[in-house]
Each structure stands twice: as C-alpha cells, then as structure tokens.
Scaffold this motif. Structure first.
Motif, PDB file in Angstrom:
ATOM      1  N   ILE A 147       0.859  -1.177   0.000  1.00  0.00           N
ATOM      2  CA  ILE A 147       0.000   0.000   0.000  1.00  0.00           C
ATOM      3  C   ILE A 147       0.895   1.226   0.000  1.00  0.00           C
ATOM      4  CG2 ILE A 147      -1.779   1.259   1.241  1.00  0.00           C
ATOM      5  CD1 ILE A 147      -2.636  -1.390   2.471  1.00  0.00           C
ATOM      6  N   THR A 148       0.878   1.992  -1.082  1.00  0.00           N
ATOM      7  CA  THR A 148       1.755   3.155  -1.192  1.00  0.00           C
ATOM      8  C   THR A 148       1.141   4.349  -0.483  1.00  0.00           C
ATOM      9  OG1 THR A 148       0.719   3.959  -3.224  1.00  0.00           O
ATOM     10  CG2 THR A 148       2.479   2.299  -3.456  1.00  0.00           C
ATOM     11  N   PRO A 149       1.971   5.303  -0.068  1.00  0.00           N
ATOM     12  CA  PRO A 149       1.429   6.539   0.520  1.00  0.00           C
ATOM     13  C   PRO A 149       0.451   7.238  -0.419  1.00  0.00           C
ATOM     14  CG  PRO A 149       3.788   6.389   0.907  1.00  0.00           C
ATOM     15  CD  PRO A 149       3.436   5.272  -0.039  1.00  0.00           C
ATOM     16  N   GLU A 150       0.719   7.125  -1.723  1.00  0.00           N
ATOM     17  CA  GLU A 150      -0.167   7.773  -2.699  1.00  0.00           C
ATOM     18  C   GLU A 150      -1.549   7.131  -2.712  1.00  0.00           C
ATOM     19  OE1 GLU A 150       3.957   8.596  -3.514  1.00  0.00           O
ATOM     20  OE2 GLU A 150       2.889   6.677  -3.362  1.00  0.00           O
ATOM     21  N   TRP A 164      -7.373   7.105  -1.068  1.00  0.00           N
ATOM     22  CA  TRP A 164      -8.512   6.490  -0.372  1.00  0.00           C
ATOM     23  C   TRP A 164      -9.023   7.400   0.740  1.00  0.00           C
ATOM     24  CZ3 TRP A 164      -5.295   1.425   0.439  1.00  0.00           C
ATOM     25  CH2 TRP A 164      -5.123   0.792  -0.804  1.00  0.00           C
ATOM     26  N   THR A 165      -8.095   8.038   1.465  1.00  0.00           N
ATOM     27  CA  THR A 165      -8.493   8.914   2.565  1.00  0.00           C
ATOM     28  C   THR A 165      -9.250  10.130   2.035  1.00  0.00           C
ATOM     29  OG1 THR A 165      -6.592   8.219   3.885  1.00  0.00           O
ATOM     30  CG2 THR A 165      -7.646  10.294   4.508  1.00  0.00           C
ATOM     31  N   ARG A 166      -8.746  10.730   0.971  1.00  0.00           N
ATOM     32  CA  ARG A 166      -9.434  11.896   0.400  1.00  0.00           C
ATOM     33  C   ARG A 166     -10.820  11.523  -0.115  1.00  0.00           C
ATOM     34  NH1 ARG A 166      -7.370  13.732  -4.021  1.00  0.00           N
ATOM     35  NH2 ARG A 166      -5.593  12.331  -4.326  1.00  0.00           N
ATOM     36  N   PRO A 186      -2.161  -9.279   1.637  1.00  0.00           N
ATOM     37  CA  PRO A 186      -3.347 -10.065   1.317  1.00  0.00           C
ATOM     38  C   PRO A 186      -3.715 -11.037   2.430  1.00  0.00           C
ATOM     39  CG  PRO A 186      -1.455 -11.102   0.338  1.00  0.00           C
ATOM     40  CD  PRO A 186      -0.939  -9.868   1.048  1.00  0.00           C
ATOM     41  N   VAL A 187      -4.869 -11.704   2.284  1.00  0.00           N
ATOM     42  CA  VAL A 187      -5.317 -12.677   3.276  1.00  0.00           C
ATOM     43  C   VAL A 187      -4.807 -14.076   2.928  1.00  0.00           C
ATOM     44  CG1 VAL A 187      -7.352 -13.575   4.487  1.00  0.00           C
ATOM     45  CG2 VAL A 187      -7.392 -11.272   3.547  1.00  0.00           C
ATOM     46  N   ASP A 188      -4.321 -14.267   1.717  1.00  0.00           N
ATOM     47  CA  ASP A 188      -3.918 -15.613   1.294  1.00  0.00           C
ATOM     48  C   ASP A 188      -2.654 -16.057   2.047  1.00  0.00           C
ATOM     49  OD1 ASP A 188      -1.467 -14.868  -0.075  1.00  0.00           O
ATOM     50  OD2 ASP A 188      -2.708 -14.056  -1.676  1.00  0.00           O
ATOM     51  N   PHE A 203      -6.345  -0.412   3.466  1.00  0.00           N
ATOM     52  CA  PHE A 203      -6.950  -1.603   2.875  1.00  0.00           C
ATOM     53  C   PHE A 203      -7.382  -2.538   3.993  1.00  0.00           C
ATOM     54  CE2 PHE A 203      -7.080  -5.858   1.236  1.00  0.00           C
ATOM     55  CZ  PHE A 203      -7.558  -5.733  -0.053  1.00  0.00           C
ATOM     56  N   ASP A 204      -8.620  -2.987   3.935  1.00  0.00           N
ATOM     57  CA  ASP A 204      -9.134  -3.832   5.007  1.00  0.00           C
ATOM     58  C   ASP A 204     -10.282  -4.660   4.472  1.00  0.00           C
ATOM     59  OD1 ASP A 204      -9.526  -4.959   7.513  1.00  0.00           O
ATOM     60  OD2 ASP A 204      -9.413  -3.051   8.567  1.00  0.00           O
TER      61      ASP A 204
END
Length: 228
Positions: A5-8, A13-15, A180-182, A219-220
């Motif tokens: 997950i990149t800062p970008e 996602w936050t915005r 990931p969950v895998d 990401f969740d």
C-alpha cells in the motif's frame, strides 16, 4: 502485504473517504468530543472504526430492526455509540472489553453521548464472558460485532452464533487487514482470519461473505454472516 500500500494510494482512499463523508455524515460535536477524550486518555483511537464504518454499523442495525447488540472489543466506545444510537429506547449494546482503562474511557464517552442506559460494559477476557452467557429465549442478540484480537476470531464467532437469533447478523472486522489474506501473508492476525474462513466453509448454520474495503483506514475488509 501492508508494504504494497503506497502513501499515494492511502492518500487517495483517505481523500475519497473524507469527500463522501462530507455529504453523508453530518458534523457531530458529541462524537468529536468522544474522539478527543479517547486520545487524551492515551487510547489508540486510530485503530477504531472510521466514521463511515460507524455509520455503516448504524444503518445495518436500523435495517434489521435490532434491539440487542453484542460487541466484542470496544476500545474507547466509538463504535458502541454509533450502534446504540440506532437502537430503540429499551435497546442495549453489551460490549466486552479486556482493558480496564479502555472500559473506563468507554463509560466516560457513553455518558458524554447520553447513552449510559443503553450500553453495558463487561470487563475481562471476551471469550470467557461469552462462554458464561446464556441465550435469552425472549431477547437473544440481533447483531454481534467482533472487533477484538484476530487470533481468537473463530472462538468469538462460534459463541456469537450460539447467542444470536435466527436471521441475526455477525460482522467480523479486519478480515483483510494487512493485505493479502492468502497464505503468502504470515502475520498472526491474518492467520486468525484464515482459520475463521476455514471454519465457516463447512458451517451449515450461517451464510457469509467477505467484503474488502479501502478508505481512511487503508486496505481492510469485514466478514458478514447471517444465522440460518
């Protein structure tokens, strides 16, 4: 994993989260005070549900006409307040919290929100508390929100089913946190999520799905199950 997950992407996602919230979630001085008190007391509010997630829980409870809610893990009570607001005057959120400081903060925050009559805090190991509970024939739980240690998710889920009414809903938070969950992800919390998925695969008492999410919390994902 989380490093992907990149800062970008997190900023994007936050915005996006903040933009949609500006239309759909009204300013709330009470919740602002709750968040501030939680942080002032040294409780990690950053890991609580987001405003959008809190309202999502609120809307689910309204949609199913919930009256009794069980919460496994409450931190500072932010999610409990969102849920208690959705209940009728005689509704109840029973929240299980291991940490005594957190429980004290929950009580303070619930009082600030004017919801002390609707929220009951049980302090101690959540699984032990759940084992000691008996389903109430006339008032079983309508909804269970599991947001505690992920390694114990399956144990919590099994007891949640026992305490839930037929057609009731269980949500398990953070099924997907640490992407990931895998099996390539060896984090203990993610293995807890995989254990829960393996258990539910052969469980004929529920129907369930996992929804992955992005937003201010990164990401969740969450598991949504209905008791059959």
């Amino acid at each position: 994993m989380a490093s992907k997950i990149t800062p970008e992407s997190l900023d994007l996602w936050t915005r996006s989260d903040h933009y949609t919230n500006s239309f759909l979630i009204r300013p709330d001085p009470v919740l602002d005070a709750v968040v501030q008190n939680t942080m002032d007391k040294g409780v990690e509010h950053e890991i609580a549900v987001s405003p959008a997630q809190g309202k999502f829980l609120h809307l689910i409870l309204l949609s199913i006409g919930a009256k009794r809610v069980l919460e496994v893990g409450s931190l500072g009570g932010y999610s409990a307040i969102w849920m208690a607001r959705a209940l009728p005057d005689d509704g109840e959120v029973v929240t299980l919290e291991l940490n005594e400081l957190h429980a004290e903060v929950i009580a303070e925050n619930v009082k600030t929100a004017g919801l002390s009559s609707k929220v009951k805090v049980i302090v101690g190991p959540a699984h032990e508390a759940m084992l000691a509970m008996q389903p109430e024939p006339l008032a079983p739980f309508d909804f269970v929100f599991i947001d505690a240690d992920k390694e114990s998710a399956t144990k919590y889920f099994i007891e949640a089913k026992r305490l839930l009414r037929k057609g009731g809903v269980i949500i398990v938070d953070n099924v997907g946190q640490g992407w990931p969950v895998d099996p390539s992800n060896t984090e203990s919390g993610i293995e807890g999520a995989r254990e829960l998925l393996r258990y539910i695969k052969d469980d004929t008492e529920v129907e369930a799905t996992v929804i992955h999410t992005v937003g201010a919390k990164g990401f969740d994902g969450f598991l949504y199950a209905i008791s059959k």
